[in-house]
Write an enzyme that holds these catalytic residues in place. Sequence first.
Site, PDB file in Angstrom:
ATOM      1  N   LYS A  82       0.980  -1.181  -0.079  1.00  0.00           N
ATOM      2  CA  LYS A  82       0.091  -0.073   0.077  1.00  0.00           C
ATOM      3  C   LYS A  82       0.918   1.141  -0.072  1.00  0.00           C
ATOM      4  O   LYS A  82       0.704   2.208  -0.778  1.00  0.00           O
ATOM      5  CB  LYS A  82      -0.854  -0.027   1.115  1.00  0.00           C
ATOM      6  CG  LYS A  82      -1.934  -1.175   1.281  1.00  0.00           C
ATOM      7  CD  LYS A  82      -2.753  -1.163   2.536  1.00  0.00           C
ATOM      8  CE  LYS A  82      -2.187  -1.224   4.048  1.00  0.00           C
ATOM      9  NZ  LYS A  82      -1.450  -2.499   4.240  1.00  0.00           N
ATOM     10  N   ARG A 128      11.208  -1.375  10.892  1.00  0.00           N
ATOM     11  CA  ARG A 128      10.027  -1.047  11.776  1.00  0.00           C
ATOM     12  C   ARG A 128       9.947  -2.006  13.076  1.00  0.00           C
ATOM     13  O   ARG A 128      10.088  -3.032  12.984  1.00  0.00           O
ATOM     14  CB  ARG A 128       8.853  -1.054  10.856  1.00  0.00           C
ATOM     15  CG  ARG A 128       8.123   0.365  10.764  1.00  0.00           C
ATOM     16  CD  ARG A 128       6.992   0.387   9.741  1.00  0.00           C
ATOM     17  NE  ARG A 128       5.993  -0.420   9.932  1.00  0.00           N
ATOM     18  CZ  ARG A 128       4.958  -0.475   9.171  1.00  0.00           C
ATOM     19  NH1 ARG A 128       4.932   0.062   8.063  1.00  0.00           N
ATOM     20  NH2 ARG A 128       3.997  -1.004   9.654  1.00  0.00           N
TER      21      ARG A 128
HETATM   22  P1  AP5 Z   1       4.898  -1.406   1.886  1.00  0.00           P
HETATM   23  O1  AP5 Z   1       4.646  -0.548   0.544  1.00  0.00           O
HETATM   24  O2  AP5 Z   1       5.603  -0.928   2.922  1.00  0.00           O
HETATM   25  O3  AP5 Z   1       3.718  -2.372   2.427  1.00  0.00           O
HETATM   26  P2  AP5 Z   1       2.096  -1.847   3.121  1.00  0.00           P
HETATM   27  O4  AP5 Z   1       1.130  -2.473   2.510  1.00  0.00           O
HETATM   28  O5  AP5 Z   1       2.459  -0.537   3.091  1.00  0.00           O
HETATM   29  O6  AP5 Z   1       2.697  -2.595   4.487  1.00  0.00           O
HETATM   30  P3  AP5 Z   1       2.457  -1.943   5.957  1.00  0.00           P
HETATM   31  O7  AP5 Z   1       3.175  -2.951   6.875  1.00  0.00           O
HETATM   32  O8  AP5 Z   1       3.097  -0.575   6.045  1.00  0.00           O
HETATM   33  O9  AP5 Z   1       1.131  -1.984   6.342  1.00  0.00           O
HETATM   34  P4  AP5 Z   1       0.228  -1.975   7.674  1.00  0.00           P
HETATM   35  O10 AP5 Z   1      -0.988  -1.901   7.125  1.00  0.00           O
HETATM   36  O11 AP5 Z   1       0.565  -3.281   8.407  1.00  0.00           O
HETATM   37  O12 AP5 Z   1       1.052  -0.872   8.421  1.00  0.00           O
HETATM   38  P5  AP5 Z   1       0.609   0.524   8.884  1.00  0.00           P
HETATM   39  O13 AP5 Z   1       1.930   1.540   8.937  1.00  0.00           O
HETATM   40  O14 AP5 Z   1      -0.658   1.048   8.024  1.00  0.00           O
HETATM   41  O15 AP5 Z   1       5.740  -2.813   1.302  1.00  0.00           O
HETATM   42  C1  AP5 Z   1       6.063  -3.683   2.140  1.00  0.00           C
HETATM   43  C2  AP5 Z   1       7.511  -4.327   1.750  1.00  0.00           C
HETATM   44  O16 AP5 Z   1       7.321  -5.098   0.339  1.00  0.00           O
HETATM   45  C3  AP5 Z   1       8.569  -3.195   1.227  1.00  0.00           C
HETATM   46  O17 AP5 Z   1       9.944  -3.822   1.633  1.00  0.00           O
HETATM   47  C4  AP5 Z   1       8.471  -3.110  -0.362  1.00  0.00           C
HETATM   48  O18 AP5 Z   1       9.764  -2.908  -0.662  1.00  0.00           O
HETATM   49  C5  AP5 Z   1       8.056  -4.653  -0.799  1.00  0.00           C
HETATM   50  N1  AP5 Z   1       6.990  -4.598  -1.855  1.00  0.00           N
HETATM   51  C6  AP5 Z   1       5.972  -3.865  -1.779  1.00  0.00           C
HETATM   52  N2  AP5 Z   1       5.294  -4.285  -3.090  1.00  0.00           N
HETATM   53  C7  AP5 Z   1       6.147  -5.060  -3.673  1.00  0.00           C
HETATM   54  C8  AP5 Z   1       6.179  -5.835  -4.939  1.00  0.00           C
HETATM   55  N3  AP5 Z   1       4.890  -5.836  -5.696  1.00  0.00           N
HETATM   56  N4  AP5 Z   1       6.810  -6.867  -5.030  1.00  0.00           N
HETATM   57  C9  AP5 Z   1       7.743  -7.061  -4.129  1.00  0.00           C
HETATM   58  N5  AP5 Z   1       7.854  -6.426  -3.233  1.00  0.00           N
HETATM   59  C10 AP5 Z   1       7.105  -5.472  -3.055  1.00  0.00           C
HETATM   60  O19 AP5 Z   1      -0.075   0.357  10.231  1.00  0.00           O
HETATM   61  C11 AP5 Z   1       0.804   0.082  11.390  1.00  0.00           C
HETATM   62  C12 AP5 Z   1       0.172  -0.078  12.579  1.00  0.00           C
HETATM   63  O20 AP5 Z   1      -0.499   1.151  13.017  1.00  0.00           O
HETATM   64  C13 AP5 Z   1      -1.027  -1.052  12.563  1.00  0.00           C
HETATM   65  O21 AP5 Z   1      -0.669  -2.458  13.267  1.00  0.00           O
HETATM   66  C14 AP5 Z   1      -2.022  -0.391  13.903  1.00  0.00           C
HETATM   67  O22 AP5 Z   1      -1.516  -0.548  14.990  1.00  0.00           O
HETATM   68  C15 AP5 Z   1      -1.978   1.126  13.464  1.00  0.00           C
HETATM   69  N6  AP5 Z   1      -3.093   1.776  12.389  1.00  0.00           N
HETATM   70  C16 AP5 Z   1      -2.518   2.226  11.473  1.00  0.00           C
HETATM   71  N7  AP5 Z   1      -3.621   2.628  10.808  1.00  0.00           N
HETATM   72  C17 AP5 Z   1      -4.672   2.268  11.359  1.00  0.00           C
HETATM   73  C18 AP5 Z   1      -6.120   2.427  11.584  1.00  0.00           C
HETATM   74  N8  AP5 Z   1      -6.742   3.004  10.408  1.00  0.00           N
HETATM   75  N9  AP5 Z   1      -6.711   2.102  12.704  1.00  0.00           N
HETATM   76  C19 AP5 Z   1      -6.280   1.481  13.728  1.00  0.00           C
HETATM   77  N10 AP5 Z   1      -4.853   1.388  13.898  1.00  0.00           N
HETATM   78  C20 AP5 Z   1      -4.181   1.596  13.029  1.00  0.00           C
END
Ligand code: AP5
Length: 233
Positions: free
Chosen positions: A22, A176
């Site tokens: 994402k 992270r």
């Molecule tokens: P990346 O693009 O970083 O993936 P992502 O989907 O953004 O993954 P996240 O881990 O950031 O998502 P998340 O939803 O768990 O975390 P968030 O920060 O929102 O890609 C990942 C890796 O894959 C990278 O190394 C990249 O290079 C590689 N990659 C990407 N695409 C690729 C492809 N096509 N092929 C090969 N490699 C690829 O949330 C963190 C925490 O915050 C949550 O756990 C929660 O506690 C809190 N939080 C956040 N939002 C909320 C909410 N709305 N409500 C409540 N709590 C929340």
Amino acid sequence: MAQETSREVGPVVLLGPPGAGKGTQAKRIMERYGIPQVSTGDLLRENVDRGTELGLAAKAVMARGQLVSDDEVCEMVRERLVEPDCKRGYILDGFPRTAAQAEWLDRLLEHELFDNSRPTRAWPIVIRLDVDYNQLLLRITGRRSCPTCGRIYNVHLQPPRVDELCDVDGTKLVTRNDDRLEVLQPRLTAYQEQTRPVSDYYQRAGRLISINGDLPMDDVTEQIFRILEDHHA
Ligand code: AP5
């Protein structure tokens, strides 16, 4: 690939499990369409770093891989979406993550953020990235990011030119806190139990578009750009 265009695209919601890509794709949409990425994960991490009241409350919850409360996250999102740079559109990355957040967002769009001059752009384009479990493991355990410029790498799939250093500015890359293997399972469980209903919510409304997020990054980007272009053709 990410050649900039001035075409108006309106709000975009990116759904998908942890590690689906994402954040990676949000940055590419941002570059092409000139609309900001609104990542609730990034906003929460900024609050943790700044030691705000929200950050203090969220820190332990995030470290356990659980979701921060709907009320706190929704208020944070509302404050961000009313900023002037969101007027032309924005990319919601990691939000909504519960059915209650999705319902809240619709109410916000319908009332507070409704713009009479652009009624057709009131609803976001909702795109879900579907990715295989083993691929998610590789993506999350291999992810590194640059604390200076925010660029994301993957030691397995997209390594930097020099081990552990950012290609752009040479800063040492960081892992992270919640990418540790023991936190991954609770994050995936939170996705299955609390975020799947968000897909159901948009599916019922006929507003969900699922794409294959297993493909290489450029192919995923191409699918997304095609959807965005088709929507506003
Ligand atoms: P990346 O693009 O970083 O993936 P992502 O989907 O953004 O993954 P996240 O881990 O950031 O998502 P998340 O939803 O768990 O975390 P968030 O920060 O929102 O890609 C990942 C890796 O894959 C990278 O190394 C990249 O290079 C590689 N990659 C990407 N695409 C690729 C492809 N096509 N092929 C090969 N490699 C690829 O949330 C963190 C925490 O915050 C949550 O756990 C929660 O506690 C809190 N939080 C956040 N939002 C909320 C909410 N709305 N409500 C409540 N709590 C929340």
